[in-house]
Write a protein that holds these residues in place. Structure first.
Motif, PDB file in Angstrom:
ATOM      1  N   HIS A 163     -66.459  26.804 -24.500  1.00  0.00           N
ATOM      2  CA  HIS A 163     -65.050  27.155 -24.662  1.00  0.00           C
ATOM      3  C   HIS A 163     -64.573  26.617 -26.008  1.00  0.00           C
ATOM      4  O   HIS A 163     -64.769  25.440 -26.316  1.00  0.00           O
ATOM      5  CB  HIS A 163     -64.204  26.554 -23.540  1.00  0.00           C
ATOM      6  CG  HIS A 163     -64.135  27.403 -22.309  1.00  0.00           C
ATOM      7  ND1 HIS A 163     -63.806  28.733 -22.335  1.00  0.00           N
ATOM      8  CD2 HIS A 163     -64.373  27.098 -21.010  1.00  0.00           C
ATOM      9  CE1 HIS A 163     -63.821  29.220 -21.102  1.00  0.00           C
ATOM     10  NE2 HIS A 163     -64.173  28.242 -20.284  1.00  0.00           N
ATOM     11  N   VAL A 164     -63.970  27.464 -26.810  1.00  0.00           N
ATOM     12  CA  VAL A 164     -63.452  27.055 -28.114  1.00  0.00           C
ATOM     13  C   VAL A 164     -62.027  27.577 -28.258  1.00  0.00           C
ATOM     14  O   VAL A 164     -61.616  28.508 -27.548  1.00  0.00           O
ATOM     15  CB  VAL A 164     -64.335  27.607 -29.258  1.00  0.00           C
ATOM     16  CG1 VAL A 164     -65.725  26.995 -29.197  1.00  0.00           C
ATOM     17  CG2 VAL A 164     -64.421  29.126 -29.216  1.00  0.00           C
ATOM     18  N   PRO A 165     -61.241  27.003 -29.165  1.00  0.00           N
ATOM     19  CA  PRO A 165     -59.889  27.515 -29.402  1.00  0.00           C
ATOM     20  C   PRO A 165     -59.908  28.978 -29.827  1.00  0.00           C
ATOM     21  O   PRO A 165     -60.893  29.476 -30.384  1.00  0.00           O
ATOM     22  CB  PRO A 165     -59.368  26.624 -30.530  1.00  0.00           C
ATOM     23  CG  PRO A 165     -60.158  25.370 -30.423  1.00  0.00           C
ATOM     24  CD  PRO A 165     -61.526  25.782 -29.945  1.00  0.00           C
ATOM     25  N   GLU A 166     -58.815  29.672 -29.566  1.00  0.00           N
ATOM     26  CA  GLU A 166     -58.738  31.108 -29.850  1.00  0.00           C
ATOM     27  C   GLU A 166     -59.007  31.405 -31.319  1.00  0.00           C
ATOM     28  O   GLU A 166     -59.658  32.398 -31.644  1.00  0.00           O
ATOM     29  CB  GLU A 166     -57.344  31.619 -29.464  1.00  0.00           C
ATOM     30  CG  GLU A 166     -57.260  33.135 -29.345  1.00  0.00           C
ATOM     31  CD  GLU A 166     -58.017  33.679 -28.156  1.00  0.00           C
ATOM     32  OE1 GLU A 166     -58.477  34.836 -28.235  1.00  0.00           O
ATOM     33  OE2 GLU A 166     -58.163  32.940 -27.153  1.00  0.00           O
TER      34      GLU A 166
ATOM     35  N   TYR B 185     -67.878  31.940 -33.215  1.00  0.00           N
ATOM     36  CA  TYR B 185     -68.833  31.601 -32.156  1.00  0.00           C
ATOM     37  C   TYR B 185     -69.366  32.827 -31.416  1.00  0.00           C
ATOM     38  O   TYR B 185     -70.106  32.680 -30.447  1.00  0.00           O
ATOM     39  CB  TYR B 185     -68.182  30.643 -31.153  1.00  0.00           C
ATOM     40  CG  TYR B 185     -68.073  29.227 -31.661  1.00  0.00           C
ATOM     41  CD1 TYR B 185     -69.057  28.289 -31.384  1.00  0.00           C
ATOM     42  CD2 TYR B 185     -66.995  28.824 -32.445  1.00  0.00           C
ATOM     43  CE1 TYR B 185     -68.963  26.984 -31.857  1.00  0.00           C
ATOM     44  CE2 TYR B 185     -66.893  27.517 -32.925  1.00  0.00           C
ATOM     45  CZ  TYR B 185     -67.884  26.608 -32.622  1.00  0.00           C
ATOM     46  OH  TYR B 185     -67.792  25.325 -33.106  1.00  0.00           O
ATOM     47  N   ILE B 186     -69.009  34.025 -31.847  1.00  0.00           N
ATOM     48  CA  ILE B 186     -69.492  35.233 -31.182  1.00  0.00           C
ATOM     49  C   ILE B 186     -70.940  35.492 -31.580  1.00  0.00           C
ATOM     50  O   ILE B 186     -71.275  35.563 -32.758  1.00  0.00           O
ATOM     51  CB  ILE B 186     -68.607  36.442 -31.537  1.00  0.00           C
ATOM     52  CG1 ILE B 186     -67.185  36.244 -30.997  1.00  0.00           C
ATOM     53  CG2 ILE B 186     -69.202  37.723 -30.973  1.00  0.00           C
ATOM     54  CD1 ILE B 186     -66.242  37.372 -31.313  1.00  0.00           C
TER      55      ILE B 186
ATOM     56  N   ILE C  46     -69.363  34.031 -26.434  1.00  0.00           N
ATOM     57  CA  ILE C  46     -68.848  32.856 -27.131  1.00  0.00           C
ATOM     58  C   ILE C  46     -69.801  31.701 -26.833  1.00  0.00           C
ATOM     59  O   ILE C  46     -69.854  31.195 -25.711  1.00  0.00           O
ATOM     60  CB  ILE C  46     -67.420  32.506 -26.685  1.00  0.00           C
ATOM     61  CG1 ILE C  46     -66.501  33.732 -26.818  1.00  0.00           C
ATOM     62  CG2 ILE C  46     -66.889  31.334 -27.488  1.00  0.00           C
ATOM     63  CD1 ILE C  46     -66.374  34.235 -28.229  1.00  0.00           C
ATOM     64  N   ALA C  47     -70.571  31.304 -27.827  1.00  0.00           N
ATOM     65  CA  ALA C  47     -71.611  30.302 -27.586  1.00  0.00           C
ATOM     66  C   ALA C  47     -71.872  29.493 -28.851  1.00  0.00           C
ATOM     67  O   ALA C  47     -71.508  29.895 -29.959  1.00  0.00           O
ATOM     68  CB  ALA C  47     -72.903  30.972 -27.118  1.00  0.00           C
ATOM     69  N   THR C  48     -72.512  28.348 -28.655  1.00  0.00           N
ATOM     70  CA  THR C  48     -72.984  27.542 -29.780  1.00  0.00           C
ATOM     71  C   THR C  48     -74.477  27.769 -29.951  1.00  0.00           C
ATOM     72  O   THR C  48     -75.208  27.932 -28.969  1.00  0.00           O
ATOM     73  CB  THR C  48     -72.702  26.042 -29.545  1.00  0.00           C
ATOM     74  OG1 THR C  48     -73.258  25.288 -30.618  1.00  0.00           O
ATOM     75  CG2 THR C  48     -73.304  25.551 -28.241  1.00  0.00           C
TER      76      THR C  48
ATOM     77  N   ILE D  36     -65.581  21.607 -27.479  1.00  0.00           N
ATOM     78  CA  ILE D  36     -66.881  21.814 -28.111  1.00  0.00           C
ATOM     79  C   ILE D  36     -67.530  20.480 -28.484  1.00  0.00           C
ATOM     80  O   ILE D  36     -68.761  20.324 -28.393  1.00  0.00           O
ATOM     81  CB  ILE D  36     -66.735  22.723 -29.358  1.00  0.00           C
ATOM     82  CG1 ILE D  36     -68.106  23.003 -29.984  1.00  0.00           C
ATOM     83  CG2 ILE D  36     -65.787  22.122 -30.361  1.00  0.00           C
ATOM     84  CD1 ILE D  36     -69.041  23.764 -29.100  1.00  0.00           C
ATOM     85  N   ARG D  37     -66.746  19.487 -28.879  1.00  0.00           N
ATOM     86  CA  ARG D  37     -67.321  18.199 -29.251  1.00  0.00           C
ATOM     87  C   ARG D  37     -67.980  17.520 -28.057  1.00  0.00           C
ATOM     88  O   ARG D  37     -69.094  16.984 -28.170  1.00  0.00           O
ATOM     89  CB  ARG D  37     -66.227  17.285 -29.830  1.00  0.00           C
ATOM     90  CG  ARG D  37     -66.730  15.942 -30.296  1.00  0.00           C
ATOM     91  CD  ARG D  37     -65.601  15.114 -30.874  1.00  0.00           C
ATOM     92  NE  ARG D  37     -66.059  13.810 -31.323  1.00  0.00           N
ATOM     93  CZ  ARG D  37     -65.265  12.875 -31.833  1.00  0.00           C
ATOM     94  NH1 ARG D  37     -63.958  13.117 -31.963  1.00  0.00           N
ATOM     95  NH2 ARG D  37     -65.752  11.711 -32.210  1.00  0.00           N
ATOM     96  N   THR D  38     -67.303  17.547 -26.917  1.00  0.00           N
ATOM     97  CA  THR D  38     -67.880  16.957 -25.714  1.00  0.00           C
ATOM     98  C   THR D  38     -69.084  17.747 -25.235  1.00  0.00           C
ATOM     99  O   THR D  38     -70.081  17.180 -24.783  1.00  0.00           O
ATOM    100  CB  THR D  38     -66.820  16.883 -24.601  1.00  0.00           C
ATOM    101  OG1 THR D  38     -65.684  16.142 -25.066  1.00  0.00           O
ATOM    102  CG2 THR D  38     -67.372  16.231 -23.354  1.00  0.00           C
TER     103      THR D  38
END
Length: 339
Positions: free
Chosen positions: A146-149, A155-156, A162-164, A283-285
């Motif tokens: 999950h990332v900010p809009e 991240y697409i 939506i992924a890393t 995303i950091r966590t």
């Protein structure tokens, strides 16, 4: 009032103003005190009582005790490791990680990451004996987050998720050597690898050694890719098809050995459900969660002699102080593998 002199009227007016200020100050102080008291009262109502806390902790301990004392089957189903491995993990966290009853936990990660060893000249492993001095394999894999809009376009992935993009490096026995999570899903695997190699505490590749990579990476010093425009993937060698030229034979052996990283990622995601779907963490966590899952994967691989999930994954996913000058620090094309 009409008999009062002008100076007396001014003094009375000033005294009234001072009195009004004092009254306002007292009112604000009383209102603040009342609000604080009401807030503390409401907080006490919402928070569990000491007896409720004791009951909750007791139930948690009772549940955990049931997991680690009932049977290995139950423990593996819930904790992904048998009872002996779980006790060993607790021991490591207490003695090496200095785990205490605090919110901050310090863990020495070197106890969990695997140290690579090159394939020896006299290796008899049917998959790896062809690749002398090879350290293992690496690849990238997407992990949904999950990332900010405003950050979603970066991240697409190619699959519109939506992924890393997580870079993973593993040994031939499916233990992670190095993991770099956090890059945007749109980032190319080669770009992530270059970042990993140039980091201060990044991926270390000794000169003369190398990792197996797929066609998405640069074929150069320290990284051996397959021949391009030549049959490669394992499913292309089924149904009795045999290589007819040296390049096809090399690709067949390369694909068979490099598939270890595919199975490693597959087993990792089978074991930890949080890596299969986006969590509510930022995303950091989530980057830290990915790293911890990989470390626990290594720990389970070392401690558990028999792992039922690993057998399932093998059948499903086939597709310190050192001399800095003795390591590869760039990722670029070269004639290293040119015949």
């Amino acid at each position: 009032m009409a008999c009062l002199s002008l100076s007396t009227k001014k003094k009375l007016h000033a005294a009234l103003n001072v009195l009004i200020v004092y009254l306002r100050t007292i009112f604000v102080a009383c209102a603040t005190s009342c609000f604080y008291s009401w807030y503390r009262f409401q907080k006490r109502l919402r928070s569990p009582s000491p007896s409720q806390t004791v009951i909750r902790v007791y139930k948690q301990l009772e549940y955990l005790h049931g997991l680690i004392s009932e049977s290995d089957v139950t423990c593996i189903a819930e904790l992904q490791m048998d009872r002996r491995s779980f006790r060993r993990l607790c021991q490591v966290l207490v003695t090496r990680g200095q785990l205490r009853a605090t919110r901050n936990v310090s863990i020495q990660e070197m106890d969990f990451w695997q140290t690579p060893e090159p394939i020896h000249e006299n290796s008899t492993d049917p998959k790896w004996k062809w690749f002398k001095n090879c350290l293992g394999a690496l690849d990238g894999t997407p992990v949904k987050v999950h990332v900010p809009e405003c950050d979603k376009p970066k991240y697409i992935t190619r699959k519109n998720e939506i992924a890393t993009n997580v870079l993973g490096v593993c040994t031939p026995d499916m233990q992670f050597i190095y993991v770099l999570p956090g890059w945007e899903g749109s980032a190319h695997d080669g770009r992530v690898l270059r970042d990993a190699v140039t980091r201060r505490n990044g991926l270390k590749v000794l000169n003369g050694c190398y990792y197996l990579v797929d066609g998405g990476f640069t074929n150069g010093k320290g990284f051996l890719a397959p021949y391009r425009r030549t049959r490669y993937h394992l499913n292309e060698w089924r149904d009795g098809y045999r290589p007819t030229i040296p390049a096809e034979f090399f690709n067949m052996k390369h694909s068979s050995a490099r598939n270890v990283i595919v199975r490693c990622f597959g087993l990792l995601k089978m074991r930890w459900g949080i890596l299969r779907s986006p969590s509510f963490y930022d995303i950091r966590t989530h980057r830290r969660i990915i790293s911890v899952c990989c470390m626990l994967h290594n720990f389970i691989r070392r401690e558990m002699v028999v792992n039922p999930m690993e057998a399932e994954a093998n059948g499903q996913f086939q597709d310190g102080n050192s001399d800095v000058n003795n390591y590869i620090t760039t990722v670029e094309s070269s004639d290293e593998w040119t015949a």
